[in-house]
Design a protein around this motif. Structure first.
Motif, short mmCIF file in Angstrom:
data_model
loop_
_atom_site.label_atom_id
_atom_site.label_comp_id
_atom_site.label_asym_id
_atom_site.label_seq_id
_atom_site.Cartn_x
_atom_site.Cartn_y
_atom_site.Cartn_z
N GLY A 227 -49.71 28.23 9.19
CA GLY A 227 -50.05 26.86 9.55
C GLY A 227 -50.80 26.17 8.42
O GLY A 227 -51.06 26.77 7.36
N SER A 243 -46.33 32.32 3.97
CA SER A 243 -46.02 33.17 5.13
C SER A 243 -46.93 34.40 5.15
O SER A 243 -47.22 34.99 4.11
CB SER A 243 -44.56 33.64 5.11
N THR A 333 -53.67 29.63 11.67
CA THR A 333 -52.55 29.73 12.60
C THR A 333 -51.26 30.07 11.86
O THR A 333 -51.17 30.00 10.64
CB THR A 333 -52.35 28.41 13.35
N TYR A 334 -50.28 30.49 12.64
CA TYR A 334 -48.93 30.72 12.10
C TYR A 334 -47.94 30.41 13.20
O TYR A 334 -48.29 30.33 14.40
CB TYR A 334 -48.77 32.17 11.61
N GLN A 335 -46.70 30.21 12.82
CA GLN A 335 -45.65 29.88 13.76
C GLN A 335 -44.89 31.16 14.15
O GLN A 335 -44.52 31.95 13.29
CB GLN A 335 -44.66 28.89 13.14
N HIS A 336 -44.71 31.39 15.46
CA HIS A 336 -43.93 32.55 15.88
C HIS A 336 -42.50 32.41 15.36
O HIS A 336 -41.96 31.31 15.27
CB HIS A 336 -43.91 32.67 17.41
N PRO A 340 -41.45 28.53 20.20
CA PRO A 340 -42.28 27.39 19.79
C PRO A 340 -43.74 27.57 20.21
O PRO A 340 -44.27 26.79 21.01
CB PRO A 340 -41.61 26.21 20.50
N ARG A 341 -44.35 28.65 19.71
CA ARG A 341 -45.78 28.86 20.00
C ARG A 341 -46.46 29.35 18.73
O ARG A 341 -45.82 29.91 17.83
CB ARG A 341 -45.98 29.87 21.13
N GLN A 342 -47.75 29.10 18.68
CA GLN A 342 -48.53 29.51 17.52
C GLN A 342 -49.38 30.73 17.85
O GLN A 342 -49.81 30.94 18.98
CB GLN A 342 -49.46 28.37 17.07
#
Length: 966
Positions: A227, A243, A333-336, A340-342
């Motif tokens: 994120g 990443s 944060t990071y993106q799954h 669509p969830r962090q």
């Protein structure tokens, strides 16, 4: 004297030749069943216990074998070891009752019954729970009867008519009462928590039910898009596609990913890998690149102090854009990668640099450490796996309904399609992976609602310490044999998680807990459990399922304390079978004997099994260990040391060994093995033990065969009137008794066997019996010399049978019946012998010297036999020459030398003859001794075969025989 007018008696007919009805061969296949019947008909076991009433008890607990299938070699090893202990303790003056038992609940019996139903074309689903439990009960009872017969065939004595069984109503009721005590002490909780789960058997597993085997798993490196916070904290990354990279061998758990864990103290590196910047631990970057982009590494060689050292280096070090510590990245944060969830970066001390990337994919529903860090950060314990091992509908249509391990290639394909898989799709890694000990299939960690006993909570009414610490304190008070058992079980208890005691099966003891139908609140009520226990004691566990829950609710607990509703439903899970068997101390020992037991004796795997669970329950309900000592034995392996396996074809069934060799040889195998290590079993080993058995049997037979006319009460010679050689033999016997008793006390049964075999083959057969033959056969029948020898032979036989009875039970009992004189009905109704005399050191030294001369001369006699100078040793005359103290010693014992050397004459010359040879006895006698073998003087006596000048001069027999016949 002959009657007047009777023909003269042939001298050979006056020899006291040995005779006995005790068979030369054991014929064990016929003897053993006959002996088992004799013990049963004469009530020997009951008489053993009866004669020890009022004596100090010795309590040995029987860890219950599972009532499923026939016995294997491991069963035989365990039961015979226990039988040796029981028989020795009773002989040595303790009252040692052996109550055999069986473990009867659990999955294997359920599966066996399901198979039987299937074979009969009966659908299990058509049976109600009560009917299925009845089928399981009948199956268990059937195999108890089968195994009981097989155990008894091994010669194991015990209360076989009144065993304990975990399916007994009284046992099941007591188990529920133990659970009620845990509840009373505030030691039960229910939580959704990851536990080992067998997908094949569809049940949770205990730690002791998990085995680790080599397994090939997928190896995937996955890039989770970071994120915006990472660029704010590390400005050098502004505008970059960053990443966080994780490594996992369980791609199927990625849908459940909720966080990524870092170590606060590690330094992390941001490396430009193509268009993407990856974040991994600095120290692991080379290893990660070797797996995902090996061409970005090169090997460089540098010279250091005259030698060259090669090291892996980055081709382009400038690709490293920045560094950051783990604690600087917490909360990013990071993106799954799928949904669509962090997720967020968390910190955890479980993150190491041993493998992977230094960032740990965290799925709280599928890992213990993940679960713990999830609790700390308030994460959901998310588990998308259903009870049948398939994904639920929360994962999306592409995975719903798929089996766990079927999902791996699907997940990998999706990762590749999304461009977040950094390595090859087919990469694998060989590693140790948990498997179910029953079906041997891989298991998973899966969070489900289970019942637990907490290890790190103080026991209510306890010492204020945590439950775990109280258990560890008790471990330290126990005697562990071997001693390393203490550190082994300690290490397991120090690190084990809370005890998951619930199982999702039918055949077992229920967990009597009620749930409010209104709000699902669990009612953990000791009073409810006590009510259920009272009913189970009369009607069995089925009463919990067929009786309305309300009937068990105590007064004051019939309204939900949380929502006020009055309708309740029952818990349908059963207790872990390790909790079942662990309650043996209270359901059996506390009622029929006492606790703590003196000894628990099982295989070394029970440090994480029965020893482990028993001490947990006992400390949890009584604050003390259920045992004073724990003895462990190894596993049975084949002759090459390989694990026995039906698939390999190297198993050896006890039944086959008994048919071929007899149970006695199987018992000798147990006793002769150093069971503290793995125990080898093969045909070659059993043949060797058969030879050992033959030596012992022949020793006993020799003694019995020379006692046919001996009545101890009438013929025994007082100790002070025995010849010196007989006194020496009694001294050696006393030493053997002391050594054997010490070995029994230390549970070193292999030393018992070795000591007795050495004594039989060495001191007795090769020396004492060999020398004794002439006196026994040719001396005056009722003369003191012969009766003195018989006195010692009777003592030797009696004591040997008592020493061997715990091990060679069939043969000892058989031979006991042939002993002359008044004696106990059974060898097992006697007392274990004590050393009858204190060994005479001077006498022992004297015979050590004489036997040294005997051994050296035997070599010369053998050479003379090969050269055809003599046939038997009685055809020889030995001329000895020595000086100084050696000569004085030989002169002092000259009269004894012919008998010891078994020759016709021994002369002590002033000088050595031309062919005299030096005997290797200088160390024993202090000076050289020379000897020469010559033909004996005189003619052969027709009665004793000794050469005599009297016979040569015309006498019918030698002077010694004339005296014997007078």
């Amino acid at each position: 004297m002959n009657d007047a007018g009777a023909p003269p008696q042939d001298p050979k007919d006056t020899v006291n030749l040995p005779k006995t009805d005790f068979p030369m061969k054991g014929n064990l296949a016929q003897l053993e069943p006959r002996m088992l019947g004799w013990w049963a008909d004469h009530g020997i076991w009951g008489k053993i216990l009866e004669r020890r009433v009022g004596h100090e008890p010795f309590v040995i607990a029987d860890g219950p074998p599972y009532a499923n299938g026939h016995l294997h070699a491991g069963h035989a090893l365990n039961k015979v070891l226990k039988d040796i202990v029981v028989k020795y303790r009773n002989l040595s003056g303790r009252q040692c009752d052996y109550i055999p038992g069986w473990d009867t609940h659990g999955l294997p019996i359920e599966q066996a019954v399901e198979k039987r139903l299937k074979d009969k074309k009966i659908d299990k689903r058509t049976l109600d729970r009560e009917a299925f439990l009845t089928q399981c009960r009948e199956y268990a009872l059937e195999f108890i009867d089968i195994q009981r017969t097989e155990f008894k065939r091994l010669g194991v004595l015990g209360d076989w008519d009144n065993p304990y069984r975990t399916l007994d109503f009284t046992y099941e009721a007591q188990e529920i009462r133990e659970l009620a005590t845990f509840a009373r002490r505030g030691m039960l909780y229910r939580r959704k928590k990851p536990v080992y789960f067998c997908l094949t058997d569809q049940t949770a597993l205990a730690e002791a039910e998990v085995e680790y085997e080599q397994h090939a798993s997928p190896s995937v490196y996955v890039a989770f898009p970071a994120g915006p916070e990472v660029a704010q904290r590390v400005p050098a990354l502004a505008g970059r596609n960053v990443s966080f990279v994780i490594w996992t061998t369980t791609p199927w758990t990625l849908p459940a990913n909720l966080a990524i864990a870092m170590n606060a103290e590690y330094e992390y590196v941001f490396y430009a890998l193509g268009e993407r910047v990856i974040c991994v631990a600095k120290d692991l970057l080379p290893r990660v690149l070797a797996e995902v982009k090996a061409d970005e590494l090169e090997v460089k060689t540098v010279k250091v102090k005259g030698s060259e050292v090669s090291a892996t280096a980055l081709v382009e070090p400038e690709r490293i854009l920045a560094y950051a510590r783990g604690d600087e990245l917490e909360g990013c944060t990071y993106q799954h990668v799928f949904y669509p969830r962090q997720g967020k970066i968390l910190l955890g001390e479980h993150v190491t640099l041993e493998a992977g990337t230094g960032l740990v994919h965290t799925a709280p529903g599928h890992g213990q450490e993940d679960y713990e860090v999830g609790l700390k950060y308030g994460l959901d314990i998310y588990n998308p796996i259903r009870h049948d091992g398939r994904f639920d509908d929360s994962v999306g249509e592409w995975l719903v309904g798929k089996k766990v391990f079927e999902a791996n290639p699907i997940v990998i394909d999706v990762l590749a399609d999304k461009g977040v898989l950094l390595n090859g799709k087919t990469d694998k890694v060989e590693h140790s992976y948990p498997h179910c000990w029953r079906c041997h299939n891989p298991v998973i960690l899966s969070a489900t609602y289970q019942w637990f006993i907490p290890l790190d909570k103080p026991l209510r009414g306890g010492e204020g310490k945590t439950y775990r610490q109280q258990v560890l304190d008790e471990v330290d008070r126990v005697q562990w044999v071997p001693s390393w058992g203490q550190s082994r079980i300690r290490g397991m208890l120090e690190t084990r998680p809370d005890w998951c005691i619930s199982r999702q099966r039918s055949w077992g003891v229920p967990i009597p807990i009620a749930y409010c139908e209104g709000c699902d609140e669990a009612l953990i009520s000791p009073e409810l459990m006590e009510n259920v226990a009272a009913a189970v004691e009369k009607q069995g566990v089925g009463v919990w399922y067929r009786t309305p829950v309300a009937d068990f609710l105590p007064e004051g607990q019939r309204v939900c304390g949380k929502c006020g509703k009055t309708s309740f439903r029952r818990e349908t899970d059963i207790l872990d079978v390790w909790f079942d068997s662990a309650c043996m101390f209270s359901a059996v020992l506390d009622r029929r004997q006492r606790i703590p037991a003196d000894l628990f004796l099982e295989g070394s795997d029970q440090h994480r099994g029965w020893f482990h669970s028993s001490i947990l329950v006992s400390v949890g309900t009584r604050d003390v260990s259920p045992y004073k000592a724990c003895l462990t034995h190894g596993f049975v392996v084949d002759g090459k040391g390989e694990k026995m396996s039906k698939s390999v074809g190297n198993t050896v069934a006890p039944e086959k060994i008994i048919q071929q060799y007899g149970a006695e040889v199987l018992r000798l195998w147990v006793a002769s093995s150093d069971y503290r290590n793995d125990v080898r079993l093969s045909d070659q080993i059993l043949k060797g033990l058969s030879e050992g058995y033959r030596k012992i049997r022949n020793t006993i037979r020799y003694a019995l065969s020379n006692l046919y006319d001996f009545e101890p009460e009438r013929d025994a010679v007082a100790a002070e009137r025995l010849l010196p050689l007989d006194t020496w033999a009694r001294g050696r016997l006393a030493e053997v008794v002391a050594r054997v008793k010490k070995a029994y006390e230390a549970y070193e049964f292999h030393l018992v066997y070795a000591t007795v075999v050495d004594f039989c083959a060495g001191d007795l057969s090769a020396v004492y019996f060999d020398i004794l033959k002439d006196r026994l056969y040719t001396s005056k029948t009722t003369g003191e010399a012969r009766r003195g020898a018989q006195t010692v032979l009777h003592e030797v036989a009696t004591v040997l049978l008592q020493l061997l009875a715990p091990i060679m039970s069939f043969t000892a009992e058989e031979a006991w019946q042939y002993l002359p004189g008044k004696k106990a009905e059974s060898v097992f109704l006697t007392d274990f012998p004590e050393p009858a005399v204190k060994p005479d050191a001077a006498l022992a030294e004297r015979y050590a010297k004489l036997f040294a001369v005997r051994g050296a001369v035997q070599g010369l006699l053998e050479a003379a036999r090969r050269e055809k100078m003599i046939g038997s040793s009685l055809e020889a005359r030995v001329v000895l020459s020595a000086s100084g103290k050696a000569r004085e010693f030989l002169q002092a014992h000259a009269a004894e030398l012919p008998g010891l050397l078994i020759v016709s004459q021994v002369e002590l010359a002033d000088g050595a003859g031309e062919k005299a040879q030096v005997l290797a006895v200088a160390q024993a006698l202090g000076e050289d001794v020379k000897a020469e073998v010559l033909p004996a003087r005189g003619a052969k006596c027709p009665r004793c075969w000794t050469y005599s000048e009297q016979v040569a001069a015309g006498a019918s027999v030698c002077g010694k025989c004339q005296e014997a016949l007078s």
